[in-house]
Design a protein around this motif. Sequence first.
Motif, PDB file in Angstrom:
ATOM      1  N   ALA A 178      56.818  47.385  34.071  1.00 43.37           N
ATOM      2  CA  ALA A 178      57.355  46.993  35.371  1.00 43.37           C
ATOM      3  C   ALA A 178      56.235  46.401  36.218  1.00 43.37           C
ATOM      4  O   ALA A 178      55.057  46.622  35.937  1.00 43.37           O
ATOM      5  CB  ALA A 178      57.962  48.198  36.080  1.00 43.37           C
ATOM      6  N   THR A 179      56.611  45.658  37.231  1.00 40.34           N
ATOM      7  CA  THR A 179      55.628  45.087  38.149  1.00 40.34           C
ATOM      8  C   THR A 179      56.070  45.305  39.591  1.00 40.34           C
ATOM      9  O   THR A 179      57.254  45.498  39.868  1.00 40.34           O
ATOM     10  CB  THR A 179      55.450  43.568  37.925  1.00 40.34           C
ATOM     11  N   PHE A 180      55.097  45.293  40.496  1.00 44.46           N
ATOM     12  CA  PHE A 180      55.380  45.262  41.927  1.00 44.46           C
ATOM     13  C   PHE A 180      54.232  44.537  42.609  1.00 44.46           C
ATOM     14  O   PHE A 180      53.146  44.414  42.071  1.00 44.46           O
ATOM     15  CB  PHE A 180      55.611  46.664  42.514  1.00 44.46           C
ATOM     16  N   THR A 181      54.499  44.024  43.791  1.00 39.64           N
ATOM     17  CA  THR A 181      53.525  43.229  44.536  1.00 39.64           C
ATOM     18  C   THR A 181      53.237  43.878  45.878  1.00 39.64           C
ATOM     19  O   THR A 181      54.147  44.390  46.530  1.00 39.64           O
ATOM     20  CB  THR A 181      54.080  41.805  44.767  1.00 39.64           C
ATOM     21  N   LEU A 182      51.981  43.848  46.268  1.00 40.03           N
ATOM     22  CA  LEU A 182      51.573  44.335  47.586  1.00 40.03           C
ATOM     23  C   LEU A 182      50.994  43.172  48.373  1.00 40.03           C
ATOM     24  O   LEU A 182      50.197  42.398  47.847  1.00 40.03           O
ATOM     25  CB  LEU A 182      50.502  45.416  47.461  1.00 40.03           C
ATOM     26  N   ASP A 183      51.377  43.052  49.619  1.00 37.49           N
ATOM     27  CA  ASP A 183      50.794  42.049  50.508  1.00 37.49           C
ATOM     28  C   ASP A 183      49.775  42.747  51.401  1.00 37.49           C
ATOM     29  O   ASP A 183      50.091  43.742  52.054  1.00 37.49           O
ATOM     30  CB  ASP A 183      51.878  41.394  51.366  1.00 37.49           C
ATOM     31  N   THR A 184      48.562  42.228  51.417  1.00 40.37           N
ATOM     32  CA  THR A 184      47.507  42.800  52.255  1.00 40.37           C
ATOM     33  C   THR A 184      46.920  41.707  53.142  1.00 40.37           C
ATOM     34  O   THR A 184      47.094  40.515  52.878  1.00 40.37           O
ATOM     35  CB  THR A 184      46.391  43.429  51.405  1.00 40.37           C
ATOM     36  N   GLU A 185      46.223  42.123  54.165  1.00 36.10           N
ATOM     37  CA  GLU A 185      45.630  41.196  55.119  1.00 36.10           C
ATOM     38  C   GLU A 185      44.220  40.826  54.680  1.00 36.10           C
ATOM     39  O   GLU A 185      43.400  41.699  54.358  1.00 36.10           O
ATOM     40  CB  GLU A 185      45.590  41.867  56.496  1.00 36.10           C
TER      41      GLU A 185
END
Length: 66
Positions: free
Chosen positions: A6-13
């Motif tokens: 499985a995959t997931f994405t994180l958005d960071t600054e």
Amino acid sequence: MKLHTATFTLDTEEGTAPYVDIKPHLRQIVKASGIHTGIFALFSPHTTFAIFFGEFAHVYTTQGGE
């Protein structure tokens, strides 16, 4: 042996060192897999990351400060 990917994405600054709680993502992946015992491997291609757990949980804020 059963295998689940499985995959997931994180958005960071940009320019910060955020500490993100990914446990909800990981729990959902495990639940969706239907696997009850085994090994969970986490891989992040082309990024720099670290996993802190247990003893480090109280040291940092979600913005990366102490």
